[in-house]
Design an enzyme around this catalytic site. Structure first.
Site, PDB file in Angstrom:
ATOM      1  N   GLU A   1      -0.746  -1.981   5.216  1.00  0.00           N
ATOM      2  CA  GLU A   1       0.093  -1.969   6.407  1.00  0.00           C
ATOM      3  C   GLU A   1      -0.022  -0.641   7.147  1.00  0.00           C
ATOM      4  OE1 GLU A   1       3.282  -1.067   9.009  1.00  0.00           O
ATOM      5  OE2 GLU A   1       3.103  -0.089   7.065  1.00  0.00           O
TER       6      GLU A   1
ATOM      7  N   ASP B   1       0.808  -1.226   0.000  1.00  0.00           N
ATOM      8  CA  ASP B   1       0.000   0.000   0.000  1.00  0.00           C
ATOM      9  C   ASP B   1       0.839   1.273   0.000  1.00  0.00           C
ATOM     10  OD1 ASP B   1       0.685  -0.945   2.625  1.00  0.00           O
ATOM     11  OD2 ASP B   1      -0.642   0.568   3.482  1.00  0.00           O
TER      12      ASP B   1
END
Length: 394
Positions: free
Chosen positions: A138, A80
């Site tokens: 995350e 991400d």
């Protein structure tokens, strides 16, 4: 095997860089990594690996089976990006306004794909299996836990896990390790002080939440300075406040809001901090005739590296970057990392791979000008390979 890894890393390096640039130009935030996971899936399928997609929405897991039976190690990368508008002059800068890979996850993903390419060519030398974990989100909620909940540590059972982070406070070519506590639990607290609004000229007819909030904030400072053992790491930070209307200067508000974070390295201190905050909050608001609402959100657990696994990692990394370039961190980081969920389940170790040009010029993460050199992926990629081989064949 070290020479083979080096040769194969050079063979695939241009492809690894190309993948990183593609990911950097088209970043995606947590649980929206649809194109990223598609790219990852395609690369893994080209290697004839067993691939499972849509794990925890956008996560990908792949399995490489070695020629000989043995244990299973899991290698992890996060995919991400952040809601940061890129302000670099990179030729491959983000093409998505307001979204940027400002923490190195594009490099993590590309490096793990590179490791999959290298290890696929070495599978006839492997005793056991390697799982490649590409996880979502995350940065915010922690996509590792829902992937674990969906069973990625089984079939086959994972015996150990390893991961690394491209790190702006470590010099290029060097790797920082840590036995035991590595990163903190990044918990969140939200507080609302509820009083009674009124006219600013007659404060005695109201219960002003602003001075109550000020007293709460000041007293919170004693949690670390006077209530906690100074030898026990703990951070408690008040990070945002809100009260009243800026367009009205003579009205006492009814509510005042406070938010912040608590960082610890063990569950006992974590639980104690949560209770102590509420004890202070309850005492002050009760004495002033106010009430409160309190929310304590436990984010990722502390990241605790397994000692034996970290010993193995240290030995492996010395083969990659040289003994003089692997060092024990002087202190753990108060940052959070959801690799901690893996470390709670199986013996695991997490490392910091340097991207700073020198010690005096650290690269600042989560910054709009965050950038680092592609060549640092060679270290991470080769580290993932060497640790896997040494663990499985030991």
């Amino acid at each position: 095997m070290v020479n083979k890894i080096n040769e194969l890393c050079e063979k695939y390096y241009d492809k690894i860089v190309k993948i990183r640039h593609q990911l950097h130009m088209y970043p995606e935030v947590g649980y929206e990594e649809f194109n990223t996971s598609k790219l990852v899936c395609n690369e893994l399928k080209n290697l004839n690996l067993e691939v499972k997609t849509n794990v925890a929405k956008t996560g990908v897991i792949a399995l490489l089976k070695g020629k000989y039976p043995g244990k299973t190690i899991l290698l992890r990368a996060d995919m991400d990006a952040l809601r940061v508008n890129e302000e670099t002059n990179l030729k491959f800068k983000s093409k998505i306004p307001g979204v940027m890979h400002a923490c190195g996850h594009d490099g993590h993903t590309a490096s793990l794909l590179g490791a999959a390419m290298i290890l696929s060519e070495l599978k006839d030398d492997l005793h056991g299996n390697i799982k490649f974990m590409f996880q979502p989100d995350e940065e915010i909620e922690g996509g590792a836990k829902p992937m674990i909940d969906e069973g990625i540590l089984e079939n086959p059972h994972v015996d150990a896990a390893f991961g690394g982070h491209l790190w702006g406070e470590v010099k290029e070519g060097m790797v920082g390790i840590k036995h035991g506590p590595m990163m903190a639990s990044p918990d969140i607290f939200n507080i609302k002080i509820i009083g009674e609004g009124g006219h600013g000229g007659v404060p005695q007819n109201s219960i002003d939440p602003i001075p109550i909030l000020s007293q709460v904030i000041n007293t919170f400072q004693t949690i670390v300075s006077r209530k906690n053992n100074p030898l026990n790491p703990l951070v408690s930070s008040c990070c945002h406040v809100k009260a009243g209307n800026t367009d009205c200067h003579n009205a006492i508000p009814t509510e005042a809001i406070l938010g912040g974070t608590v960082r610890t390295f063990d569950e006992k201190t974590r639980t104690w901090a949560e209770k102590t905050i509420e004890d202070i909050l309850n005492g002050i608001t009760t004495s002033q005739g106010a009430t409160y609402e309190y929310e304590y959100i436990k984010q990722f657990p502390p990241l605790i590296n397994d000692f034996s696994m970290t010993d193995l990692v240290m030995s492996s990394l010395k083969k990659i970057v040289g003994e003089e370039n692997v060092f024990e961190l002087n202190e753990p980081s108060m940052g959070g990392e959801d690799f901690a969920y893996l470390a709670k389940e199986v013996p695991a170790s997490f490392v910091f791979v340097g991207i700073a040009e020198d010690e005096n010029h650290p690269v600042v993460h989560h910054n709009s000008k965050f950038q680092w050199d592609d060549r640092n992926m060679k270290v991470l990629c080769k580290a993932l390979c060497q640790v896997s081989i040494d663990y499985l064949n030991s």
